[in-house]
Design an enzyme around this catalytic site. Sequence first.
Site: not given
Length: 597
Positions: A126, A190, A221, A247-248, A250
Amino acid sequence: MTNIHFPTTNHHNITDKKIYKEDSQSIKIDYLCAYKRKFNFKPFINQTMKKSALQVARAAYEPKLPIVLTGAVKAVAGEATQSVADQDAIKALFPNTYGLPELVFEKNDTPTKGEPINVGVILSGGQAPGGHNVISGLFDGIKKINKASRLYGFLMGPGGFVDHKYIELTDDIINEYRNTGGFDIIGSGRTKLEKQEQFDKGLEILKELGIKALVIIGGDDSNTNAAVLAEYYKHINAGVQVIGCPKTIDGDLKNEQIETSFGFDTATKVYSEVIGNIERDCNSARKYWHFIKLMGRSASHIALECALQTQPNICIISEEVEAKNMTLNEVVNSIANVVVARAEQGNNFGTVLIPEGLIEFIPAVKKLIAELNDLLAANADEFAKVTADQQRQYIIDHLSEENAAVYESLPTGVARQLSLDRDPHGNVQVSLIETEKLLSEMVGKRLAQLKAEGKYNGKFSPLHHFFGYEGRCAAPSNFDADYCYALGFNASCLINAGVTGYMSSVRNLTRPSVQWIAGGIPITMMMNMERRNGEMKPVIQKALVRLNGAPFLKFAAQREDWAVNTSFIYPGPIQYFGPSEVCDQPTMTLKYEHENK
Ligand code: FBP
């Protein structure tokens, strides 16, 4: 001139005809678009890109590097490390990259000029604000090592690496993207890098381009895959280093060594701005209950951070729901109770924040998903042949009695979503589940019951929002612009230090950026064994909200007050220029986590 490359066996280079006109506000870039037709991908190809005033001003922003990275560095190695759990299993799976020491860069008095190095970069998963700055930091870093170094970007995520789709990132391209949001410079995807054939296929293009190091910018992941790739290339002596970058949006790729993932800062500031605006509207009109779902596939860090910034009436934290073993009805009742208490004071309005991963944390649903994952993995071929209208019954017939009952009790749409295709990493696509509507509907039903019992006499008009994509590509905040640039530049130092299987680490993040500490963390150190698609796999341990952590405790200490009183805070939009206390604040999560350090 920009060279575009096709995945043919001969790898013809097609030299683009480029027309480049510039005035103060807009830049027109027109590329011959054979490339676009071939890959259906346009990294500013054949586009007229008008720039906003902010974009123009922002392009001139110079990210601040940790002072140590501004000169020559030497890598200082700490003690040998071990994985967070399941040490024997992880060690056996990563014999070449397990136990490596943590690295910290220190100033080197004897400047060292490196050999030119060709590096590949992949954006994975993402979008998160700041990805372009990681790439520009990496670019500047390898050019500083040697001007003749080259950077290649693989297109649309790991898939571009396997399929040999790439672009050389040159000065003019990089300059277009400095301090901008988005991942559109090379695109993201992804595709899961996990099979030896993929690694070998990727190695072909690395060899062809003389690439000696690959930087994978991704979440837990993707960095897990980076570790597996690093191990494999080391094992076969491929002569290619693999470095990860955290990175994320979230915020769940963090640990003792990685203080935060990039993008979390900007995304939560964007969501908090809009939540604040909604709160102000809510406090003005005094007639709606706003149910706001926030991205964050698993962990509730985004919801928690936004709650700390905006002080809503209710914020559900999935990790708490799980720890308290709550049922969906109990979550609904807890919301309804606040609605009732506010109605008693004449306040038929409020805001509720809901983390998108909530449904997976309700213990009964979690058990159901675990069994569903195994069931669908084991019977994939058979399930693919079942017609859509028979799928529900097929699942009910194949689940254990207990989980079948839970499955049947869920609204059909939610149940269906749980059994639909996982993303390539095996995750339920929770952003597609309308939890905000599910909850408000159930709260409405509960309130009707209470009304019938004479226990509620208010008015309940819910409105729904989902904030996720709105924040993932925002122009990076000063924090993310600096942090990302430093992560990328630091990755070039790790490459120059000759290491592999490391994640770029920049720490001390609540201090001014010049004081940040730069180094590398062995990825295996963050790993444990988890069940994925019916098998035990080595993966980076996800950082969930800790219920004994300072951010949650601060929230928990105030939430009862926020519930009944209207204590909204309106953070307003991200500021890029102005006083430091407005422009350079890290997230509250980071601040509270660091307060007692
Ligand atoms: P990453 O973990 O890859 O950074 O992505 C996070 C995320 O934004 C989640 O918050 C969300 O659930 C998911 O991506 C949405 O995925 P998609 O972009 O495929 O719709």
